[in-house]
Design an enzyme around this catalytic site. Structure first.
Site, PDB file in Angstrom:
ATOM      1  N   LYS A 194       0.840  -1.194   0.000  1.00 51.74           N
ATOM      2  CA  LYS A 194       0.000   0.000   0.000  1.00 51.74           C
ATOM      3  C   LYS A 194       0.883   1.254   0.000  1.00 51.74           C
ATOM      4  O   LYS A 194       0.686   2.161  -0.790  1.00 51.74           O
ATOM      5  CB  LYS A 194      -0.916  -0.042   1.226  1.00 51.74           C
ATOM      6  CG  LYS A 194      -1.812   1.151   1.358  1.00 51.74           C
ATOM      7  CD  LYS A 194      -2.764   1.009   2.531  1.00 51.74           C
ATOM      8  CE  LYS A 194      -3.457   2.344   2.788  1.00 51.74           C
ATOM      9  NZ  LYS A 194      -4.387   2.302   3.910  1.00 51.74           N
ATOM     10  N   GLU A 200      10.575  -4.586   4.570  1.00 51.73           N
ATOM     11  CA  GLU A 200      10.680  -5.990   4.156  1.00 51.73           C
ATOM     12  C   GLU A 200      10.362  -6.129   2.672  1.00 51.73           C
ATOM     13  O   GLU A 200      11.084  -6.776   1.907  1.00 51.73           O
ATOM     14  CB  GLU A 200       9.692  -6.862   4.946  1.00 51.73           C
ATOM     15  CG  GLU A 200       9.979  -6.996   6.432  1.00 51.73           C
ATOM     16  CD  GLU A 200       9.282  -5.950   7.272  1.00 51.73           C
ATOM     17  OE1 GLU A 200       8.947  -4.863   6.748  1.00 51.73           O
ATOM     18  OE2 GLU A 200       9.075  -6.207   8.480  1.00 51.73           O
ATOM     19  N   GLY A 252      -4.799  -1.827   4.865  1.00 54.86           N
ATOM     20  CA  GLY A 252      -3.973  -2.938   4.393  1.00 54.86           C
ATOM     21  C   GLY A 252      -4.604  -4.300   4.645  1.00 54.86           C
ATOM     22  O   GLY A 252      -4.668  -5.158   3.766  1.00 54.86           O
ATOM     23  N   ARG A 253      -5.119  -4.507   5.854  1.00 52.16           N
ATOM     24  CA  ARG A 253      -5.645  -5.841   6.197  1.00 52.16           C
ATOM     25  C   ARG A 253      -7.049  -6.078   5.636  1.00 52.16           C
ATOM     26  O   ARG A 253      -7.633  -7.130   5.860  1.00 52.16           O
ATOM     27  CB  ARG A 253      -5.590  -6.056   7.708  1.00 52.16           C
ATOM     28  CG  ARG A 253      -6.241  -4.972   8.529  1.00 52.16           C
ATOM     29  CD  ARG A 253      -5.878  -5.105  10.014  1.00 52.16           C
ATOM     30  NE  ARG A 253      -6.386  -3.982  10.803  1.00 52.16           N
ATOM     31  CZ  ARG A 253      -5.742  -2.833  10.966  1.00 52.16           C
ATOM     32  NH1 ARG A 253      -4.572  -2.636  10.388  1.00 52.16           N
ATOM     33  NH2 ARG A 253      -6.250  -1.876  11.715  1.00 52.16           N
ATOM     34  N   GLU A 338      -4.667  -6.829  14.813  1.00 50.09           N
ATOM     35  CA  GLU A 338      -4.173  -5.495  14.435  1.00 50.09           C
ATOM     36  C   GLU A 338      -5.323  -4.492  14.505  1.00 50.09           C
ATOM     37  O   GLU A 338      -5.114  -3.317  14.762  1.00 50.09           O
ATOM     38  CB  GLU A 338      -3.562  -5.527  13.020  1.00 50.09           C
ATOM     39  CG  GLU A 338      -2.677  -4.339  12.710  1.00 50.09           C
ATOM     40  CD  GLU A 338      -1.819  -4.517  11.467  1.00 50.09           C
ATOM     41  OE1 GLU A 338      -0.618  -4.840  11.590  1.00 50.09           O
ATOM     42  OE2 GLU A 338      -2.350  -4.333  10.354  1.00 50.09           O
ATOM     43  N   HIS A 369      -4.362 -33.563  17.215  1.00 48.38           N
ATOM     44  CA  HIS A 369      -3.213 -34.362  17.631  1.00 48.38           C
ATOM     45  C   HIS A 369      -2.084 -33.478  18.132  1.00 48.38           C
ATOM     46  O   HIS A 369      -0.932 -33.908  18.210  1.00 48.38           O
ATOM     47  CB  HIS A 369      -2.757 -35.246  16.468  1.00 48.38           C
ATOM     48  CG  HIS A 369      -3.852 -36.176  16.043  1.00 48.38           C
ATOM     49  ND1 HIS A 369      -4.040 -37.430  16.602  1.00 48.38           N
ATOM     50  CD2 HIS A 369      -4.880 -36.000  15.165  1.00 48.38           C
ATOM     51  CE1 HIS A 369      -5.104 -37.993  16.057  1.00 48.38           C
ATOM     52  NE2 HIS A 369      -5.637 -37.150  15.191  1.00 48.38           N
ATOM     53  N   LYS A 498       9.327  -0.837  14.367  1.00 43.90           N
ATOM     54  CA  LYS A 498       9.918  -0.477  13.072  1.00 43.90           C
ATOM     55  C   LYS A 498      10.983   0.600  13.273  1.00 43.90           C
ATOM     56  O   LYS A 498      12.074   0.531  12.705  1.00 43.90           O
ATOM     57  CB  LYS A 498       8.838   0.091  12.139  1.00 43.90           C
ATOM     58  CG  LYS A 498       7.874  -0.904  11.569  1.00 43.90           C
ATOM     59  CD  LYS A 498       6.950  -0.191  10.559  1.00 43.90           C
ATOM     60  CE  LYS A 498       5.764  -1.038  10.184  1.00 43.90           C
ATOM     61  NZ  LYS A 498       4.782  -0.348   9.359  1.00 43.90           N
TER      62      LYS A 498
END
Ligand code: F6P
Length: 533
Positions: A194, A200, A252-253, A338, A369, A498
């Protein structure tokens, strides 16, 4: 409101959920939306509790807030933005206005550009240096990764385009492993960000460009960008024809419905992608029109509030009995945590109730399991949210799907009913134990039961259904956030880490000393440097 709920909870918390059942409960404590069924009857919510929970909606003015969101008001007040991801899936709907301008023409124009580009990539009209594109690498993180990665896996039976890979982590292991399996001459790299500043993503994008540049003359021609920052995508060298923009009112999400979903569209084709959008749109219509007690997102949210803020259960497990939803828990972690992991209300005051819960999970039956032991017999209560389809996509293996469904239903039944000491004594007796040892052995085999769960059931995980499910969870987050009075649409809590990472980089690289850092951080840097950092 909260006091009334707490008082109600204090009065009912010791009772057995299984005893609440009469011949109407399963129907009355369920919500329907199209083909979806949300069953919350295996919780300790009764009519009086539900009425009190519904009162929270009126008290928090959730209907008014919902309408403000859909009509483009700047409800993300710390960033001064509207919250309109719903416009991205409003494909057959009316105009949506932000500050007096209808945003739908631009949304639909971008959707058609995506469609043309995706179809060109799929058909081979768009060529790499080595011919038809065989592999697509989506580089993005958080909302620019989790949504499309989750959906590409979820909809793999509809996948008839090039192979899709996802690179998110700045750990070089991530990109190295993906690129190792790709041919640069037939790979399309999509840089999804965005802001187009995320460290990253930009680091991985530069690595991918250098990798492609070793054998392709003009690597930028095999790059596309998905971003709100057109100036930055051009500075990176990506041709404007391969850039798909969106507005800052798409968080963003919440962004997989628009350009960030390009990899999904390339994987499954434009028609299936639009079916996904229509599923989301159908859930929007339901959320805006259904009465609260029949409103699936509202009831899902109220069950969440009941368990988290009222009962004090601090986590919830999302347990899809649908292996293709393996990435859903990770996707929901960002969506829910978030959004609703906030400690102050919109007016800046400390919350007086807990913020959103910890969300985690794994597909069934794998989780059975691994961690279900704790869910069944641990000291903490973990509300479980099961999900299950009537049909899988492997028609020839339907009997195996039936076994999956039996497991899903068995788990919610076991959580509710448990196993008494008397029943366990019977078992330990049959195993040959007697006297004090018989009871000691039996106590290990007791299941307290009375543990709440919900089940979301649907016919089959197809694009439309996935759209419904994702929009359902988005609106759940909205309702929970509205009740808590927080801003679900900012994420200031990710900033400090950050900033400190940027400040630490020269220290880690040995260009600056660790003086001034706390002893722990300095000691860790020294240890890692001595060991090859
Ligand atoms: O760091 C958090 C975050 O801002 C998320 O909200 C977002 O989804 C992610 O980073 C990626 O951001 P971008 O799409 O701008 O690269």
């Amino acid at each position: 409101m909260w006091e009334a709920l707490k008082t109600h909870y204090a009065a009912v918390h010791g009772r057995e959920i299984k005893n609440l059942f009469d011949d109407r409960r399963a129907t009355e404590f369920s919500a329907r939306c199209g083909d979806l069924l949300f069953d919350y009857s295996k919780t300790n919510i009764d009519s009086a509790g539900r009425d009190l929970l519904i009162d929270l909606l009126a008290n928090a003015k959730v209907a008014e807030k919902r309408d403000a969101m859909f009509s483009g008001e700047p409800i993300n007040m710390t960033e001064g933005r509207a919250v309109l991801h719903t416009a991205l899936r409003n494909i057959d709907g009316e105009g949506v206005y932000v500050e007096g301008t209808d945003v739908m023409p631009a949304v639909l124009e971008t959707l058609s550009r995506m469609e043309r580009f995706a179809e060109d990539v799929r058909s081979g009209a768009f060529q790499g240096a080595g011919g038809k594109i065989t592999d697509v690498v989506n580089i993005g993180i958080g909302g620019s990764d989790l949504g499309p990665a989750m959906a590409v896996k979820a909809l793999s039976p509809y996948h008839d385009g090039p192979k899709c890979h996802f690179v998110s982590n700045v750990d070089p292991a991530d990109i190295a492993e993906v690129l190792r399996g790709c041919d640069p001459a037939t790979t399309l790299v999509i840089v999804a960000s965005k802001t187009f500043t995320t460290i990253e993503t930009m680091t991985n994008a530069r690595t991918a460009k250098a990798w492609m540049g070793q054998s392709v003359d003009d690597p930028a021609q095999q790059f596309a960008a998905l971003s709100t920052a057109g100036d930055k995508t051009s500075a990176f060298g990506i041709p404007d024809a391969h850039v798909f923009g969106f507005e800052d009112w798409v968080g963003g999400r919440y962004s997989m419905w628009g350009p960030i979903g390009l990899s999904l569209m390339i994987a499954i084709g434009a028609d299936a992608f639009k079916a996904f959008l229509r599923g989301g749109q159908a859930m929007d219509l339901h959320f805006r029109s259904a009465k609260w007690e029949e409103n699936m997102p509202a009831m899902l949210a109220l069950v969440g509030v009941w368990h988290n803020q009222v009962c004090g259960y601090t986590t919830r497990a999302v347990l899809p009995y649908d292996n293709r939803l393996a990435r859903l828990p990770a996707y929901l972690q960002q969506l829910e945590m978030e959004s609703n992991g906030k400690r102050v209300s919109i007016d800046g005051q400390d919350l007086t109730v807990d913020s959103g819960p910890v969300v985690w999970g794994e597909p069934g039956t794998n989780g059975q399991h691994a961690f279900y032991q704790l869910i069944h017999q641990g000291t903490r209560i973990i509300p479980c949210e099961f999900m299950v389809a009537a049909r899988g996509h492997e028609e020839d293996l339907h009997h195996q799907h039936q076994l999956l469904v039996a497991n899903c239903l068995a788990q919610s039944e076991a959580l509710m009913k448990g196993r008494s000491l008397e029943e366990a004594m019977d078992i330990s007796g049959k195993l040959g134990f007697d006297g004090a040892e018989r009871e000691r052995q039996a106590r290990h085999r007791v299941f307290p039961g009375n543990r709440p769960s919900t089940t979301l059931a649907y016919p089959q995980l197809d694009p439309f259904t996935l759209g419904q499910i994702i929009a359902l969870y988005e609106h759940r987050v909205f309702v929970e956030g509205a009740i808590l009075g927080i801003n679900s649409y900012d994420q200031w809590g990710v900033e400090l880490g950050k900033e400190l990472a940027t400040a630490l980089q020269p220290v880690v690289e040995g260009r600056e000393s660790a003086d001034g850092k706390d002893d722990s951080t300095a000691g860790l840097v020294t240890f890692l440097q001595k060991n090859g950092l």
